[in-house]
Scaffold this active site. Structure first.
Site, PDB file in Angstrom:
ATOM      1  N   HIS A  54      60.268 -35.893 -12.498  1.00 64.04           N
ATOM      2  CA  HIS A  54      60.822 -36.930 -11.441  1.00 64.04           C
ATOM      3  C   HIS A  54      61.191 -36.528 -10.220  1.00 64.04           C
ATOM      4  O   HIS A  54      62.101 -37.215  -9.781  1.00 64.04           O
ATOM      5  CB  HIS A  54      61.619 -38.017 -12.102  1.00 64.04           C
ATOM      6  CG  HIS A  54      61.269 -38.347 -13.498  1.00 64.04           C
ATOM      7  ND1 HIS A  54      60.425 -39.307 -14.158  1.00 64.04           N
ATOM      8  CD2 HIS A  54      61.705 -37.763 -14.686  1.00 64.04           C
ATOM      9  CE1 HIS A  54      60.413 -39.250 -15.293  1.00 64.04           C
ATOM     10  NE2 HIS A  54      61.116 -38.333 -15.926  1.00 64.04           N
ATOM     11  N   LYS A 105      61.140 -27.351  15.371  1.00 58.66           N
ATOM     12  CA  LYS A 105      60.082 -27.481  13.999  1.00 58.66           C
ATOM     13  C   LYS A 105      59.194 -26.400  13.677  1.00 58.66           C
ATOM     14  O   LYS A 105      58.654 -25.432  14.453  1.00 58.66           O
ATOM     15  CB  LYS A 105      59.146 -28.734  14.336  1.00 58.66           C
ATOM     16  CG  LYS A 105      59.942 -30.142  14.677  1.00 58.66           C
ATOM     17  CD  LYS A 105      60.461 -30.509  13.195  1.00 58.66           C
ATOM     18  CE  LYS A 105      59.409 -31.434  12.353  1.00 58.66           C
ATOM     19  NZ  LYS A 105      59.116 -32.638  13.330  1.00 58.66           N
ATOM     20  N   GLU A 131      49.807 -29.321   4.646  1.00 58.14           N
ATOM     21  CA  GLU A 131      49.716 -30.724   4.771  1.00 58.14           C
ATOM     22  C   GLU A 131      48.145 -31.153   5.002  1.00 58.14           C
ATOM     23  O   GLU A 131      47.572 -31.958   4.381  1.00 58.14           O
ATOM     24  CB  GLU A 131      50.210 -31.374   6.163  1.00 58.14           C
ATOM     25  CG  GLU A 131      51.881 -30.961   6.001  1.00 58.14           C
ATOM     26  CD  GLU A 131      52.371 -31.506   7.117  1.00 58.14           C
ATOM     27  OE1 GLU A 131      52.817 -32.706   7.370  1.00 58.14           O
ATOM     28  OE2 GLU A 131      52.408 -30.694   7.971  1.00 58.14           O
ATOM     29  N   SER A 137      56.284 -28.213  16.984  1.00 59.08           N
ATOM     30  CA  SER A 137      56.013 -29.641  17.561  1.00 59.08           C
ATOM     31  C   SER A 137      56.226 -29.381  19.153  1.00 59.08           C
ATOM     32  O   SER A 137      56.613 -28.586  19.643  1.00 59.08           O
ATOM     33  CB  SER A 137      57.175 -30.298  17.008  1.00 59.08           C
ATOM     34  OG  SER A 137      57.330 -31.553  18.093  1.00 59.08           O
TER      35      SER A 137
END
Ligand code: ARG
Length: 479
Positions: free
Chosen positions: A173, A300, A307, A294
């Protein structure tokens, strides 16, 4: 009234304009407008090596069998080789008006060698021809998928071997559940990809059956030697029912289903990479070539490859769903709808290969922060099951032990500490079964205790790594 009228004029004008445009297009480009709808050469030209090999084998067999003269067969064979050279050097004059790759090659053959070319299509139909080329494509694509998967497996084993013994929290979970070895977690993916390799092998086996000789649907009235053609093209066997052979594409569906499953597995790993490279987890750092900065936030290091892999999973599922839907209502035998199988297989093949390569690269480049992972694994709430098992070993029934440990978890949480930091009196206040040796419960002891086949005990994981490496090497050696 005025108002209503003006309101209505807009859509009417719109429709009139639309019709007028459509009519103009229709009258001036009628031919292209209708035929481009059915044209597939833009993408099915990718099948050319298979189509040519299939035609070569067919022509040779027609020659051997005396169905066409040896002279014509020879002319066709050298003509097809010339066509192949033209395609490979970019000189082939592809024509949309010839619709597909098969017609393009046959017409060009005719231009190059003349009359003998007209005998190539003896005892053959585009229906068994395209099914043959597609099966050959799938067979090769299966081999590339397996190579890509072996590359990812190698990277997984590498990272597991480099961090043998490192502990991390195992999750259920997405909540910290029990300590595990990082290598155990990586080997879980090794197993998934191992089954993916087998699924592709299975699909490859069923795809490797020769349809050629089935004709349009009913077989052909010529004395073919189908076994010879099968052997020549590397097929394991010949199809046993001509109607099935020209009309089914279940081997494409199996390929797409295996591919969808592989994408699902890579997507789960992608999700873990995204989580683990976040500052919240901080377990993993990817090499600079696998992250993107970024444009506005200098701090970043975005895991874009992971992704995008997670995102691209959708298109492979889409290809599978698309073809399943295309095929669901088709009466036997061949229907032109089947042409819609191609773009999905091509796209899935390219997507999968690129994804597997990216994962191998990402994993090879990844640095694991063992200290941070180990620290997270030492959270003694992960040892709640171990405290319960401890009580069980001292004769307390498991359900009672579970309740006692729940209370200890609550006490520790209330005091903003961990179970391991409670005093022996606090332990004994909940159960007199607790003794001093309760402090021997640690993350390492917890993993060491899970000494069952398939468990996370360090000796089991080491053994599993050795076995996985051997399995991997055996696969590499057998290709
Ligand atoms: N381009 C077609 C396909 O991919 C080839 C077979 C066409 N056969 C036919 N009878 N029109 O399915």
């Amino acid at each position: 009234m005025e108002e209503d009228g003006s309101k209505n004029r807009w859509p009417q004008r719109g429709i009139a304009r639309y019709n007028k445009l459509a009519m103009t297009e229709y009258s001036t480009h009628h031919f292209q407008a209708t035929s481009s709808y059915t044209v597939s050469v833009g993408y099915d030209k990718r099948l050319y090596p298979y189509d040519i090999d299939g035609s070569l084998a067919h022509a040779r067999m027609l020659g051997h069998q005396g169905i066409i003269s040896q002279g014509d067969a020879g002319a066709i064979v050298s003509g097809l080789e010339a066509v192949r050279r033209e395609i490979e050097t970019g000189l082939f004059p592809w024509r949309d008006d010839l619709e597909d790759l098969h017609m393009n090659i046959e017409v060009r053959l005719h231009e190059l060698i003349g009359q003998p070319a007209s005998r190539l299509h003896t005892a053959r139909s585009r229906n068994d021809q395209v099914a043959t080329a597609t099966r050959m494509f799938v067979r090769d694509a299966v081999a590339s998928m397996q190579a890509g998967l072996r590359g990812v497996q190698d990277a997984l084993l590498g990272i597991a071997e480099r961090h043998e013994g490192a502990l991390m929290p195992g999750y259920t979970h997405l909540q910290r559940a029990q300590p595990v070895l990082f290598a155990h977690h990586m080997l879980a993916y090794f197993e998934m990809f191992d089954r993916d390799i087998e699924r592709f092998a299975d699909c490859g086996r069923r795809a490797n059956v020769l349809p050629l000789g089935s004709g349009a649907l009913a077989g052909v009235p010529y004395p073919l030697d189908r076994e010879w053609v099968a052997k020549e093209l590397g097929f394991d066997s010949i199809s046993t029912n001509s109607m099935d052979a020209v009309s089914d594409r279940d081997y494409v569906l199996e390929f797409l289903a295996a591919g969808a499953t592989t994408m699902m597995h890579t997507s789960r790993l992608a999700e873990e990479i995204v989580l683990w490279t976040s500052q919240e987890f901080g377990f993993l750092r990817l090499g600079m070539e696998w992250v993107t900065g970024s444009s506005i936030m200098p701090q970043k290091r975005n895991p874009d490859f992971a992704e995008i892999a997670r995102g691209k999973t959708g298109r492979v599922y889409g290809s599978l769903m698309g073809l399943l839907t295309t095929m669901k209502g088709l009466p036997l035998t061949y229907n032109r709808d089947l042409q819609e199988d191609k773009e999905g297989i091509f796209d899935a093949t390219d997507t999968l290969l690129a994804t597997l390569e990216a994962f191998a690269g990402m994993l090879h480049s990844a640095e694991v922060d063992e200290v941070r992972m180990q620290h997270a694994a030492r959270d003694s709430s992960l040892l709640a099951t171990d405290y319960a098992d401890y009580l069980v070993a001292k004769g307390v029934p498991f359900r009672d032990a579970h309740g006692i440990v729940s209370t200890l978890v609550d006490i520790a949480a209330e005091r903003k500490t961990t179970i391991a930091d409670l005093s022996i009196e606090e332990f004994q206040a909940q159960s007199l079964a607790f003794e001093k040796d309760v402090y021997e419960i640690t993350a390492l002891a917890s993993t060491t205790a899970r000494d069952v086949p398939g468990g996370t005990a360090p000796n089991r994981v080491t053994e599993a790594m050795i076995k996985a490496r051997a399995r991997h090497n055996a696969r590499e050696a057998s290709v």
